[in-house]
Design a protein around this motif. Sequence first.
Motif, short mmCIF file in Angstrom:
data_model
loop_
_atom_site.label_atom_id
_atom_site.label_comp_id
_atom_site.label_asym_id
_atom_site.label_seq_id
_atom_site.Cartn_x
_atom_site.Cartn_y
_atom_site.Cartn_z
N UNK A 151 0.82 -1.21 0.00
CA UNK A 151 0.00 0.00 0.00
C UNK A 151 0.86 1.26 0.00
N UNK A 152 1.95 1.21 0.75
CA UNK A 152 2.85 2.36 0.80
C UNK A 152 3.46 2.63 -0.55
N UNK A 153 3.93 1.55 -1.19
CA UNK A 153 4.59 1.77 -2.47
C UNK A 153 3.58 2.28 -3.50
N UNK A 154 2.35 1.82 -3.39
CA UNK A 154 1.32 2.33 -4.29
C UNK A 154 1.16 3.83 -4.07
N UNK A 155 1.07 4.21 -2.83
CA UNK A 155 0.77 5.61 -2.51
C UNK A 155 1.94 6.54 -2.85
N UNK A 156 3.16 6.14 -2.51
CA UNK A 156 4.27 7.07 -2.63
C UNK A 156 4.99 6.99 -3.98
N UNK A 157 4.90 5.85 -4.63
CA UNK A 157 5.71 5.68 -5.84
C UNK A 157 4.85 5.48 -7.09
N UNK A 158 3.95 4.49 -7.03
CA UNK A 158 3.21 4.15 -8.25
C UNK A 158 2.16 5.20 -8.57
N UNK A 159 1.37 5.56 -7.58
CA UNK A 159 0.26 6.48 -7.82
C UNK A 159 0.69 7.84 -8.37
N UNK A 160 1.68 8.48 -7.77
CA UNK A 160 2.06 9.80 -8.32
C UNK A 160 2.45 9.71 -9.79
N UNK A 161 3.14 8.65 -10.13
CA UNK A 161 3.57 8.54 -11.52
C UNK A 161 2.41 8.13 -12.42
N UNK A 162 1.57 7.24 -11.94
CA UNK A 162 0.43 6.80 -12.76
C UNK A 162 -0.49 7.98 -13.07
N UNK A 163 -0.71 8.83 -12.08
CA UNK A 163 -1.58 9.98 -12.30
C UNK A 163 -1.00 10.93 -13.34
N UNK A 164 0.30 11.16 -13.22
CA UNK A 164 0.93 12.04 -14.20
C UNK A 164 0.78 11.48 -15.61
N UNK A 165 0.95 10.18 -15.72
CA UNK A 165 0.84 9.56 -17.04
C UNK A 165 -0.59 9.64 -17.57
N UNK A 166 -1.55 9.64 -16.67
CA UNK A 166 -2.94 9.59 -17.11
C UNK A 166 -3.47 10.93 -17.58
#
Lengths: 308, 241, 282
Positions: C180-195
Amino acid sequence: MASALQQEGRSRARVFDTIAGIALTVGAIAFVMDIFVGRSGFDFGYVQGEIPGFFDATKLTFYATSLAYFGGMGIGFLVGWARAARSAPLARILHDRSALVDEEAPRWETRVDTGVAILFSGVKHTVRRIADGYVEIIRGTPLFVQIVFAWSVLIVNYPRLNQLELIAGIVALTVNTGAYQGEIFRAGLQTVHSGQVEAARAIGLSRWRAMRYVILPQALRLIIPPLTNEYIGLLKASSLLLVIGVQEITGYGRSEAFRTFKVFEAFAMVTGIYLLITIPLSKVVHAVEMRYRIPGLGIQAMGPQTHV
Amino acid sequence: MIRVERIHKHFGRLHVLRGITFDLPRGEALVIIGPSGSGKSTLLRCINLLVEPDEGKVIIDGVQVNRPDIRPEWARQQVGMVFQSFNLFTHLNALENVALGPIRVKGMAREAAEEKAKQLLARVGLAAKTQAFPAELSGGQQQRVAIARALAMDPKAILFDEPTSALDPEYIREVLDVMTALARDGMTMVVVTHEMGFASNVAQRILFMDAGMIIEEGRPEEIFGNPKHERTRAFVGKILR
Amino acid sequence: MATAEATLGRQTERAPFPHASAIRITEALVGGTIFVVVLEVFLGFNLLDPALWSLYGSVFLAGIVRTLTYIALVLPVSVSIGFALGWARVSRFRALAWPATVYVEFFRGVPPLVIVIFASILGPNLFPERFQSVQLGLILGALAIGLHSASFQGEIFRAGFQSVPRGQLEAAQAIGMQPLQSMRSVVLPQALRLSLPPLSNEFAVLIKDTSLMAIISGGELFHRSQLFMDQSVLTGTGQLHWLFIVWTAVAAVYFVMTFTVTRAMRLLERKYHARGLEGISI
C-alpha cells in the motif's frame, strides 16, 4: 522451505478469490436484472415479435455507419496527409531564400522566385490550417449539434428532399468521422520515424517510392487497429441520429418503448444488439492488432471511443 | 550474516537456481561472476525476497526470512539493493529519493530524514545535486543516488545487481569508487558484476556461477590466477583478455 | 483518435521558433474573421441579429448554466468511479478485477445515449414512490453519463498504472515498503501524471456528452436551443437563417468549454511533469 505449505495456502486463497470474483460478477448482474425484471416479469413474446423490426433498424444503422465511414475515410486521408506533411514556416522561407540568392540572376528574377516559393508554401500552409481548424472544431463540438446543424442546412435549402433526415445524418457522421480518421492517418504517418524516410532516400529511393515501399506499409499496419475501433465508435455514435428522427436501433427502440410501454424489453433488445455487435468486433480488432503489430511501434489507441 | 541454504527456483520449466548454498560473514564483500542466464540476478533477488525461493532457506542475521509468518518487508529493511537500471523515483528529486525510505518505512521525521539524506548524498559525492531530478542526472550520478538511497535505510548488507552494466564507460569509475569506499568501511555486500578489476581489488571472496549452480568459490587470486574448474577457466579466460 | 493526438500529436506540434503560438492565435483570429465576414457579406446573415437575440438570449444563458451544472455534477462522479475501476482492473484480486472488467466491457459496448435514456426512464422505478419525479429521472440520466465516462476513465487509469515502469515498484519494495505504501508514494504519483493527457481528452468528451441530456428534456443548452428553434422558426415567427446562427453559437460555446478544459489540463501536465517518465504505452 515450508513453501509447500505456503503454496497450498496461496492456492487456496486463489480459489477463494476466483469464486468471489465469479460470485460478485454474476451476482451483480443477477441483482440488477432482478430489480428491473422482478417486478413485472420479462415479456419474451414481445421480444420475439419485434425481432424483424429491430433487424430492419439494425440494417439501417449499418448502412448509415458504413456509408459515413468510407466517405469519411477519404476525407480523413486527405486531412491526415495535409496535417502530417511538414511545411516550413514563413520566416524560415524568407531566411533561406535570402541566403541562397543567386548573385548573378537579375533582381526581378529572384523576387519572382521568392514570391512563388512564398505563394506555394502559403497555399500549403493555408490548406494545413484549414485542416487543423476542421479537426479542432469537429472534435470540440458535440455530435448532436453537428447533426442538427447539417439537418437545418438541408431543411433550409432543400426542404422537399426525400429522406432528408437520413441524408443529413449520414452527412454529419461523415464529416465527424472524417475528422477523427484524419487524426488517425496523421498519427500513423507521423509515427513512422523520420529516420525511415532518410534511410529510404539514402538507399536511393525517390520520394514517391520511399513513401510507397517504406512509409505506407508501416503506416498502414499502425492505423488499422485505431481505424477499426473508429468504425465501432461510429456505430455507437449513429445512435444520435434519433434526434432528427432516423429510425436506427436506438431510435426504433425508443419509439417501440413509448408505443408499447414495454420499456425494459425494448431497451434490453437495444442494449443486447449493441453488445452483440461491439464486443465480438472488439475482440476481432484486438486479435488483428496482436497479429499485425510492429513491436515497439504503435499509435496509442485504447479501443473505441465516444464520438459525442 | 547472510546465509543461503540449498536454494532452488523454477520459472515455469526453467530450473534457474539448482541448490545454491553459501555463507557471507559480516563485513565481507562477496562478488558473484558468471555468464548471463546463470541465475545471478535471481539469486540476489532471493536474498531480499523480491523473488520467493521454491525450496531452501534464506537466513539473515540468524533469522530465516523466507517463512510465511515473516513479512518480506522486514528482510528488505535489513538488506538493501542497488539495481542495474537505477530505478530512481522519477517524480522525486535526489533528496526526496533518498529520504523517502526513512520517512515512510522507518517513520522518521521529515527534517531528520532530509538531513540524513543530505549527509549520505555528500558521502557519495553529490552534495551539490540534492534538488536535481533523476532525468537531470547522468547515469553515474543516478546510480550514486541509488546507493545513497539504499544506505539511508541503515541496512546490514547491500546487494548490488550489475550496478555498472548500464553505465557509459566514463561513469563506471565514480560508482566503483563509491562501492570500494563502502567495502573499506566494512559494509557487508554481495555484488554481481562483470568488472573484474573491482572484483580482484575489493572482494574477499568470489563465487563463480553457471547454469544455476556455484561452480567454484575462492579468493580473487585463486579464481583469477589459478581456477580449478574447466568452466571457470574458460569464463575467466574470456573476460580477462 | 483522440488519444493518438494527445500522445503523438504533441511531440510533433512543438514550436520550432519563437512566437509560434502568437502566430497560431493570429491565424485563428484571421480565420474567424473571414468566416464572420463571409457570413455577413455574402450570405446576408447578421450574427448579432437583435431580433433573434432578444428572444434567444435568456434561453441561451439558461442553457449554459444548466450545462455547467451537469458538468459539475458528472465530472467528479466519473473520475472517482473511473479511478476505482482502474485500480480494480490492475488488482491481483480477481474478486475486484472481474466485476470491474464486466462493467467496463458493458459500458464501452453500448452508446451513452442508450444508457441515458434507459436510466432516466427505468431508473426512478428503483426508488420508493415518494422520490420518483422528473428531477430524479434527470439526475439519473446525468449520472448515467458519468457511469459511462467512468468506464473509459477506468481504462485510462489502468493504462496509467500499467505504464509505471516495473523497476519503480521493485525499488520501492527493495527499501522495505509495504504494497500500500509503495502504491501511494511511488506508483500512484507517476500513474496519475501519465494519465493526464488522455484524461483531458475524456473530459472534453464528457462536456460534449452533457448534450445528450436533451433527449430526455434535460434543459441544458442543446435542449433549450432545440425548443427555441422549434417554437420560433418552425412556427414561422422566426427567420430560417436563425437556425444557422443559433447552432453556430451553440457550437461555439461547447468549443470554448472543451478548449478551456484541454488547455487547463495541459498546464497541469506541464506543472507536474516528471521528466524521464515516458508516456502511456500499451
